[in-house]
Design an enzyme around this catalytic site. Sequence first.
Site, short mmCIF file in Angstrom:
data_model
loop_
_atom_site.label_atom_id
_atom_site.label_comp_id
_atom_site.label_asym_id
_atom_site.label_seq_id
_atom_site.Cartn_x
_atom_site.Cartn_y
_atom_site.Cartn_z
CG ASP A 5 -0.24 0.04 2.57
OD1 ASP A 5 -0.51 -0.83 3.42
OD2 ASP A 5 0.59 0.96 2.77
CG HIS B 57 7.16 -8.26 -0.24
ND1 HIS B 57 6.63 -8.69 0.94
CD2 HIS B 57 8.41 -8.77 -0.30
CE1 HIS B 57 7.50 -9.45 1.57
NE2 HIS B 57 8.60 -9.51 0.85
N GLY C 172 4.41 -4.88 13.22
CA GLY C 172 3.29 -5.52 12.54
C GLY C 172 3.66 -6.49 11.44
N1 APR Z 1 -1.01 -3.49 14.95
C1 APR Z 1 0.21 -4.08 14.83
N2 APR Z 1 0.39 -5.35 14.40
C2 APR Z 1 -0.73 -6.06 14.11
C3 APR Z 1 -2.03 -5.52 14.22
C4 APR Z 1 -2.15 -4.18 14.66
N3 APR Z 1 -3.34 -3.58 14.80
N4 APR Z 1 -2.92 -6.49 13.85
C5 APR Z 1 -2.19 -7.59 13.52
N5 APR Z 1 -0.87 -7.34 13.69
C6 APR Z 1 0.28 -8.22 13.46
C7 APR Z 1 -0.01 -9.69 13.59
O1 APR Z 1 0.10 -10.09 14.95
C8 APR Z 1 1.08 -10.29 12.72
O2 APR Z 1 2.27 -10.49 13.46
O3 APR Z 1 0.69 -8.02 12.13
C9 APR Z 1 1.32 -9.20 11.67
C10 APR Z 1 0.72 -9.55 10.33
O4 APR Z 1 1.42 -10.67 9.82
P1 APR Z 1 1.11 -11.12 8.33
O5 APR Z 1 -0.35 -11.11 8.07
O6 APR Z 1 1.89 -12.39 8.09
O7 APR Z 1 1.71 -9.95 7.43
P2 APR Z 1 3.22 -9.75 7.00
O8 APR Z 1 4.16 -10.24 8.08
O9 APR Z 1 3.37 -8.35 6.57
O10 APR Z 1 3.36 -10.73 5.72
C11 APR Z 1 4.60 -10.68 5.04
O11 APR Z 1 3.67 -12.17 3.36
O12 APR Z 1 1.91 -12.69 1.99
C12 APR Z 1 3.17 -12.13 2.03
O13 APR Z 1 4.01 -10.49 0.60
C13 APR Z 1 3.09 -10.68 1.62
O14 APR Z 1 4.24 -8.78 2.53
C14 APR Z 1 3.50 -9.94 2.88
C15 APR Z 1 4.37 -10.95 3.58
#
Ligand code: APR
Length: 235
Positions: A92, A107, A176
């Site tokens: 984003d 990414h 996050g």
């Molecule tokens: N504030 C902070 N952290 C949060 C919140 C919040 N309100 N809500 C959820 N989280 C945390 C979760 O606990 C988790 O650790 O955000 C994290 C989200 O993890 P993922 O969904 O796995 O996202 P991300 O780590 O960015 O994924 C990495 O995976 O699918 C691929 O390319 C995609 O960039 C992405 C990569």
Amino acid sequence: MGNKKRLVVLTGAGISAESGISTFRDSDGLWEKHSVEEICTHEALYRNYDMVVQFYNDRFAQLATVEPNAAHLALKTLEDKFDVQIITQNVDNLHERAGSSNIIHLHGELTKVCSMKNENLIVDRNTLPNPLISREDVAPDGGKWRPFIVFFNEAVPMIEPAIELVQTADILLIIGTSLQVYPAASLSMYAPRNAEMFLIDPKPNTAGFNRPINVIAKGASEGMREFLEIQNVKL
Ligand code: APR
């Protein structure tokens, strides 16, 4: 940046959750009702071009309905005191819209598309006659457009500059991310031994760290308020 300490920030989907953009792995692995594997792989793009393109058209269109949240804005505020360098896994544009100055997208970016003939031919969606691409649209080099997104099983060209940045960090702040996707998840290993490390996440995953880390087990906005207090920075 002169005498400012370098604050390197690694963000993931969690920092955008409070803006209303869903994370990848919090809702039993479905991202907007699609399994990540079905929609975010190199093979999916070639096998289901129309579905993948439509999915990212929808994610791009969603950007117009969301705003940066207090956590994104706090990172901009920190630029008064620190040389803030952001490395994000997010596609984003909320860090940009919050006004952050230095952003690496590991990414890719929803706001851009590239040619499938030459992936270095990258354009901003908003410069196209129709920002919502389809197989009928043709890039100047005759190739079909594709989302400017790094899919699973594709190279992560920005990982080298990201590693070099982490190696210069005085403070590494991780916000996050579930730290489950490589190579992004290994970036913290490159921080200098004497760098301070912080993790802001309501469900922190500290398994992969090879040193003490300050955990703020809160959401991004609340966690950033606490981080600013720790750093004596006024919002
Ligand atoms: N504030 C902070 N952290 C949060 C919140 C919040 N309100 N809500 C959820 N989280 C945390 C979760 O606990 C988790 O650790 O955000 C994290 C989200 O993890 P993922 O969904 O796995 O996202 P991300 O780590 O960015 O994924 C990495 O995976 O699918 C691929 O390319 C995609 O960039 C992405 C990569």
